[in-house]
Write a protein that holds these residues in place. Sequence first.
Motif, mmCIF file in Angstrom:
data_model
loop_
_atom_site.group_PDB
_atom_site.id
_atom_site.type_symbol
_atom_site.label_atom_id
_atom_site.label_comp_id
_atom_site.label_asym_id
_atom_site.label_seq_id
_atom_site.Cartn_x
_atom_site.Cartn_y
_atom_site.Cartn_z
ATOM 1 N N UNK A 197 28.078 31.310 -1.678
ATOM 2 C CA UNK A 197 27.185 30.437 -0.905
ATOM 3 C C UNK A 197 27.485 28.973 -1.235
ATOM 4 N N UNK A 198 27.735 28.710 -2.519
ATOM 5 C CA UNK A 198 27.985 27.333 -2.939
ATOM 6 C C UNK A 198 29.230 26.768 -2.247
ATOM 7 N N UNK A 199 30.291 27.556 -2.224
ATOM 8 C CA UNK A 199 31.544 27.072 -1.625
ATOM 9 C C UNK A 199 31.436 27.018 -0.105
ATOM 10 N N UNK A 200 30.653 27.942 0.481
ATOM 11 C CA UNK A 200 30.432 27.857 1.932
ATOM 12 C C UNK A 200 29.716 26.532 2.229
ATOM 13 N N UNK A 201 28.676 26.233 1.434
ATOM 14 C CA UNK A 201 27.886 25.008 1.661
ATOM 15 C C UNK A 201 28.726 23.744 1.510
ATOM 16 N N UNK A 202 29.717 23.793 0.595
ATOM 17 C CA UNK A 202 30.584 22.610 0.412
ATOM 18 C C UNK A 202 31.360 22.289 1.693
#
Length: 269
Positions: free
Chosen positions: A10-15
């Motif tokens: 989720x963190x890398x998608x959000x980036x």
Amino acid sequence: MVVASERLSIERIRQNLTGQIIGRQLYLFGEVLSTNSVLARLAEGGAREGTVVLAEGQTAGRGRLGKVWFSPAGVNLYASILFRPSLPPSEVTVFSLIASLALFDAIQEEGVTPAIKWPNDLLVSRKKVAGVLAEARSSDEQVRRLILGVGVNLNIEGQALVAALGNAGLAATSLREVAGREIDRSVFTGRFLTLLDEWFQIYCAKGAQAVLQAWRDREITTGRRVEVREGSERFDGRVLGVNGGGDLVVQDSHGRTRKVASGEIRFLD
Ligand code: BTN
């Protein structure tokens, strides 16, 4: 056998997610029946426009025309996005066009050349890599909610497609097969959702005609000889184009012009 790639993050998608509306609320599941079904439940509970459901795998993934969408865990993208447009049901087709335009751009960013085949299949090297399933709920001639479901073959191996789908697997491929390298699923997901937001903003600002024109510029169906399958009916003809409602317009072998609202085509040339 399906070899899993790195898990979605989720963190890398959000980036990689910079849109205004799409992805404001983002859910990531392990295995679900279908991301469209999960999002339909969330929508009934009042989920906002732009809510996204992602899953590592689906055990009952749905394709168009009642088909199954092969959805092994850990290799591809399975995403559903919620819209709440104020539209009559006859006008929702434009949302499927928006999804295929965003897929086109996201695939191109991976250095691969895609093409759109009516109605909304994304092809690479003449094989299908992605598809769109739009499911709307309407009442009183008004769309209450629309769910766009998108499946993209990112890292699945060609052999696994054939093992699972038989001959149909020969007509499919993945971005990894074509690009010759692993696709970062989190980056692809974030970029796809951002591009979807951009096309949605273009639609809101300029209307359906602008979307349709962009879609026409990227589709490879017009002018081709095709076999059309619509329900139990089959006929051959040449594609004249796609009308404002998203119907395929075909001149059949008797010279008659026919409109196809929902069906499948196979290229004959
Ligand atoms: C097609 O037949 O081309 C459309 C395929 C759509 C598959 C996606 S995967 C995520 C979402 N959930 C589903 O059950 N189907 C769509």
